[in-house]
Design a protein around this motif. Structure first.
Motif, PDB file in Angstrom:
ATOM      1  N   VAL A  25       1.602  18.209  37.864  1.00  0.00           N
ATOM      2  CA  VAL A  25       2.840  18.966  38.092  1.00  0.00           C
ATOM      3  C   VAL A  25       2.986  20.198  38.318  1.00  0.00           C
ATOM      4  O   VAL A  25       4.116  21.153  38.798  1.00  0.00           O
ATOM      5  CB  VAL A  25       3.971  19.606  36.790  1.00  0.00           C
ATOM      6  CG1 VAL A  25       4.030  17.934  35.915  1.00  0.00           C
ATOM      7  CG2 VAL A  25       2.813  19.855  35.811  1.00  0.00           C
ATOM      8  N   CYS A  93       8.602  18.484  27.848  1.00  0.00           N
ATOM      9  CA  CYS A  93       8.971  17.524  29.146  1.00  0.00           C
ATOM     10  C   CYS A  93       7.989  16.662  28.963  1.00  0.00           C
ATOM     11  O   CYS A  93       7.039  15.726  29.382  1.00  0.00           O
ATOM     12  CB  CYS A  93       7.996  19.019  30.217  1.00  0.00           C
ATOM     13  SG  CYS A  93       8.979  20.501  29.796  1.00  0.00           S
ATOM     14  N   VAL A  95       7.599  14.334  32.928  1.00  0.00           N
ATOM     15  CA  VAL A  95       7.963  14.040  34.674  1.00  0.00           C
ATOM     16  C   VAL A  95       7.918  12.515  35.127  1.00  0.00           C
ATOM     17  O   VAL A  95       6.827  11.907  34.406  1.00  0.00           O
ATOM     18  CB  VAL A  95       6.665  14.820  34.729  1.00  0.00           C
ATOM     19  CG1 VAL A  95       5.211  14.078  35.110  1.00  0.00           C
ATOM     20  CG2 VAL A  95       6.556  14.916  36.333  1.00  0.00           C
ATOM     21  N   ILE A 100      12.141  16.343  35.901  1.00  0.00           N
ATOM     22  CA  ILE A 100      11.559  16.755  35.252  1.00  0.00           C
ATOM     23  C   ILE A 100      11.816  16.335  33.890  1.00  0.00           C
ATOM     24  O   ILE A 100      13.480  17.291  34.088  1.00  0.00           O
ATOM     25  CB  ILE A 100      10.598  17.922  35.147  1.00  0.00           C
ATOM     26  CG1 ILE A 100       9.433  17.741  35.850  1.00  0.00           C
ATOM     27  CG2 ILE A 100      10.303  18.198  33.197  1.00  0.00           C
ATOM     28  CD1 ILE A 100       8.703  19.360  36.364  1.00  0.00           C
TER      29      ILE A 100
END
Length: 143
Positions: A25, A93, A95, A100
């Protein structure tokens, strides 16, 4: 028959290994958030991933960026906290490529939980190469 089973086992291990790998990320991610007064504001998350550890900052339209703490990455899921004004916001979160899905919550009733979608900021396109300089004009000829 044993060969077919061995090939299937290798394929399954390859697929599961790819799923278990953490998505990186690292980079800049943006979202637009509705404010309590009905306006919207852009928020930028700058993440730096080092294995299972996540660091970075969160920046809104006003003030200095806020540091991310307690950042942890586990596969395609990650969590982190951001603290300001004696308030800690917890972020959960997931992804998926360049998107996201984020949910936030606090222990304070003054700050409601939110669901946000972040998009990876695209790197600026490289500048086009400069056009070559035109050739100099021919020298005047004497007669």
């Amino acid at each position: 028959m044993k060969k077919i089973l061995a090939i299937c086992a290798v394929l399954a291990m390859t697929l599961f290994a790819g799923k278990a790998m953490a998505a990186d990320v690292t980079g800049s991610w943006t979202t637009t958030m509705q404010t309590q007064d009905g306006n919207s504001t852009q928020i930028t998350f700058n993440f730096k991933q080092d294995g299972a550890t996540l660091t970075g900052t969160v920046a809104g339209p006003m003030g200095d960026p806020m540091e991310i703490t307690n950042g942890k990455v586990d596969g395609d899921k990650f969590t982190f906290d951001v603290s300001f004004n004696n308030l800690t916001i917890h972020h959960n979160c997931t992804v998926d490529g360049d998107t996201i899905k984020m949910s936030t919550k606090t222990d304070s009733g003054d700050f409601p939980a939110m669901e946000l979608t972040l998009t990876r900021a695209k790197a600026d396109a490289p500048a086009a190469p400069a056009a070559p300089a035109p050739p100099p004009p021919p020298a005047p000829q004497m007669l």
